[in-house]
Scaffold this motif. Structure first.
Motif, PDB file in Angstrom:
ATOM      1  N   ALA A  38       0.848  -1.196   0.000  1.00 39.83           N
ATOM      2  CA  ALA A  38       0.000   0.000   0.000  1.00 39.83           C
ATOM      3  C   ALA A  38       0.881   1.243   0.000  1.00 39.83           C
ATOM      4  N   ASN A  39       0.644   2.127  -0.943  1.00 42.82           N
ATOM      5  CA  ASN A  39       1.384   3.394  -1.040  1.00 42.82           C
ATOM      6  C   ASN A  39       0.493   4.538  -0.602  1.00 42.82           C
ATOM      7  N   PRO A  40       1.033   5.565  -0.001  1.00 41.04           N
ATOM      8  CA  PRO A  40       2.449   5.733   0.284  1.00 41.04           C
ATOM      9  C   PRO A  40       2.849   5.035   1.585  1.00 41.04           C
ATOM     10  N   VAL A  41       4.107   4.595   1.632  1.00 41.59           N
ATOM     11  CA  VAL A  41       4.638   4.006   2.861  1.00 41.59           C
ATOM     12  C   VAL A  41       5.193   5.129   3.729  1.00 41.59           C
ATOM     13  N   ASN A  42       5.307   4.867   5.012  1.00 38.41           N
ATOM     14  CA  ASN A  42       5.788   5.875   5.962  1.00 38.41           C
ATOM     15  C   ASN A  42       7.242   5.674   6.382  1.00 38.41           C
ATOM     16  N   MET A  43       7.875   4.621   5.846  1.00 34.00           N
ATOM     17  CA  MET A  43       9.231   4.300   6.270  1.00 34.00           C
ATOM     18  C   MET A  43      10.110   3.947   5.075  1.00 34.00           C
ATOM     19  N   VAL A  44      11.389   4.322   5.185  1.00 37.14           N
ATOM     20  CA  VAL A  44      12.426   3.895   4.251  1.00 37.14           C
ATOM     21  C   VAL A  44      13.528   3.269   5.092  1.00 37.14           C
ATOM     22  N   VAL A  45      13.944   2.068   4.718  1.00 38.33           N
ATOM     23  CA  VAL A  45      14.988   1.351   5.445  1.00 38.33           C
ATOM     24  C   VAL A  45      16.211   1.234   4.539  1.00 38.33           C
ATOM     25  N   ILE A  46      17.343   1.716   5.029  1.00 39.42           N
ATOM     26  CA  ILE A  46      18.602   1.660   4.285  1.00 39.42           C
ATOM     27  C   ILE A  46      19.390   0.444   4.756  1.00 39.42           C
ATOM     28  N   GLN A  47      19.884  -0.326   3.782  1.00 37.97           N
ATOM     29  CA  GLN A  47      20.605  -1.564   4.066  1.00 37.97           C
ATOM     30  C   GLN A  47      21.826  -1.669   3.168  1.00 37.97           C
ATOM     31  N   HIS A  48      22.649  -2.666   3.428  1.00 35.64           N
ATOM     32  CA  HIS A  48      23.649  -3.048   2.433  1.00 35.64           C
ATOM     33  C   HIS A  48      23.422  -4.519   2.107  1.00 35.64           C
TER      34      HIS A  48
END
Length: 181
Positions: A38-48
């Motif tokens: 479902a958009n919009p999401v409330n979180m962005v997770v940065i990973q490697h």
């Protein structure tokens, strides 16, 4: 050799150019993930990705295909990240904007997971990769995939992991919307 065609997205703000390579182009098939995000999401997770770094189109293409093959071999449905960012400054679509990934247990249906290709414990991704990730987030906000008041997290803030690595975690703590808690 198959010609790799990139979709170039022109961002409205600042006139930046963002190269997003669809999974159908870099992997030759659709994503296997079917659950709608479902958009919009409330979180962005940065990973490697905890893989080798890549700086050329050829090496990045090989690396993302190797990551996809490996994660499917160990039991994942498909690539876990929403997007992966190469040292060449290109963005490789995974689950994308509209499918739930498997990047952060407990948060997959609430977040976009951006995986920087490589391991960033002691060093940062390339300046091109850092810029591309920030432009990707900006594009997501502009196109209502990411909420304007989103929160940005390093993977380690939500899971017991070293990801995104010490150097990259320290970097993103200076980015807009980074959330301490």
């Amino acid at each position: 050799m198959k010609l790799l065609v990139a979709i170039v997205v022109i961002l409205a703000v600042g006139g930046n150019t963002l190269d997003i390579i669809p999974i159908t182009e870099w992997a030759g098939s659709e994503i296997n993930r079917k659950q709608e995000l479902a958009n919009p999401v409330n979180m962005v997770v940065i990973q490697h990705t905890a893989s080798k770094d890549c700086y050329s189109d050829k090496l990045c293409l090989q690396t993302v295909n190797n990551i996809r093959g490996y994660v499917m071999k160990i039991g994942f449905d498909d690539i876990p990240y929403s997007f992966m960012v190469g040292g060449n400054g290109k963005v490789y679509e995974g689950a994308g904007w509209h499918r739930v990934g498997a990047h952060t247990k407990g948060y997959n249906d609430k977040a976009i997971g951006i995986g920087f290709i490589g391991t960033f414990v002691e060093k940062l991704p390339s300046p091109e990769a850092l810029k591309a990730a920030q432009e990707l987030i900006e594009y997501g906000v502009q196109n209502n995939h990411i909420a304007g008041d989103y929160k940005l997290f390093g993977h380690r803030q939500l899971s017991s992991t070293v990801s995104p690595g010490d150097a990259l975690q320290k970097e993103i703590e200076g980015w807009p919307h980074w959330a301490k808690n």
